[in-house]
Design an enzyme around this catalytic site. Structure first.
Site, PDB file in Angstrom:
ATOM      1  N   ASP A  96      35.446 -44.931 -31.073  1.00 17.29           N
ATOM      2  CA  ASP A  96      34.073 -44.436 -31.052  1.00 17.29           C
ATOM      3  C   ASP A  96      34.045 -43.070 -30.392  1.00 17.29           C
ATOM      4  O   ASP A  96      35.095 -42.522 -30.012  1.00 17.29           O
ATOM      5  CB  ASP A  96      33.129 -45.427 -30.346  1.00 17.29           C
ATOM      6  N   ARG A 203      33.255 -50.880 -34.625  1.00 20.22           N
ATOM      7  CA  ARG A 203      34.215 -49.801 -34.322  1.00 20.22           C
ATOM      8  C   ARG A 203      35.511 -49.992 -35.106  1.00 20.22           C
ATOM      9  O   ARG A 203      36.106 -49.024 -35.595  1.00 20.22           O
ATOM     10  CB  ARG A 203      34.544 -49.788 -32.825  1.00 20.22           C
TER      11      ARG A 203
END
Length: 325
Positions: A96, A203
């Site tokens: 991320d 993610r």
């Protein structure tokens, strides 16, 4: 011995009624931060949450207050819905935007057909390797703690279900734009909606999508829009929750029965069945799979029950009694 001070002790708020509080978590806050603030607003330490949101993420965080904390175990497994932005062309250590960049590639040549094909491969029942900075425990320690200590972390793939992985928009990000270096390659930002089972890491979907397209990928934005039956339409900001508690004198919560009806199948009980369950006794079967919310004649949540065979007979056993005798 330190001198006494004349500062008054902080006033404790009245204890909030047992129930759920659905919070629209702000970015930059940990889930534990939200629990801490809610404990002060609710006047009790008996507050927990039904599934962590990363600090960068916003959106639905379901909290239990009082006896409702006992419901959270059954809410953690509910499906979840997210909106997110995946940046193709940049890979990071955390998958991320909070991690360090480890690779860049030119993603401007990725065709929409190729993108859709790889999204389709990541939809349905899949095997997913969680992010190395997840909260999964490895030999008693959280994976993220080991990763931040510089240890090599290898997590096993596990089955998850991605019911929806919809692409809404694809935008080219030119060098020098939105955090990209002036002399670096172009990236693509992909806006998506994901509906997935508990334990799925969005993610990791971004990471795996980038890997499949040979560009690398990570999340730049994540917003949880639903947990089970609790959506943003039920969510309040912490500021609004505090204003409401100040105005009314006590923090408002979603009552146990109302909270249960939003996610569980419901069984209406007779007075005799409600009394039996309050003593932990078994009753006749519900005829439905999984946990069922058993509601008494007075409208209160008595228990969660599950059908089970005992001595050759199908019965409903209380797995959680919330209105004990």
């Amino acid at each position: 011995m330190s001198p006494r001070t004349d500062r008054p002790a902080p006033t404790r708020r009245p204890t909030a009624p047992d129930g759920l509080l659905v919070v629209d978590k702000p970015g930059g806050w940990t889930s534990h931060d939200v629990v801490g603030r809610t404990r002060r607003l609710a006047g009790t330490r008996k507050v927990g949450h039904a599934g962590t949101l990363d600090p960068m993420a916003t959106g639905v965080l379901v909290l239990g207050v009082g006896r409702a904390t006992r419901l959270l175990t059954y809410l953690v497994g509910a499906d979840k819905e997210y909106t997110a932005t995946v940046r193709l062309g940049v890979a990071t250590t955390t998958d991320d935007a909070e991690g360090d960049v480890v690779a860049r590639a030119d993603a401007s040549g990725v065709a929409r057909a190729a993108l859709d094909a790889q999204v389709a491969r990541l939809t349905g029942d899949i095997e997913q390797v969680p992010s190395t900075v997840s909260a999964i425990k490895v030999d008693g320690r959280r994976a993220y703690a080991r990763a931040r200590a510089g240890e090599e972390v290898e997590l096993a793939a596990r089955p998850v279900t991605v019911a929806r992985f919809d692409v809404h928009d694809v935008r080219r990000v030119a060098p020098g734009g939105d955090g990209l270096p002036d002399d670096g390659p172009a990236a693509l930002d992909v806006d998506v909606t994901v509906v997935c089972s508990s334990g799925t890491y969005v993610r990791a979907l971004a990471r795996d999508l980038g890997a499949a397209l040979d560009t690398g990928g990570h999340l730049t934005a994540l917003r949880r829009t639903r947990v089970g039956g609790y959506g943003l339409d039920l969510a309040v900001t912490l500021a609004d929750a505090e204003a409401q508690a100040d105005r009314d004198g006590v923090l408002a919560t979603v009552p146990l029965a109302t909270a249960a009806r939003a996610t569980f199948a419901v069984r209406e009980l007779s007075a005799a069945e409600a009394a039996a369950l309050s003593y932990g006794q078994w009753v006749g079967p519900s005829g439905r799979p999984g946990a069922v919310a058993a509601i008494g004649p007075d409208g209160d949540l008595v228990a969660l029950v599950e059908d089970t065979r005992r001595r050759g007979e199908e019965l409903a056993r209380p797995v959680l009694v919330l209105a004990p005798a």
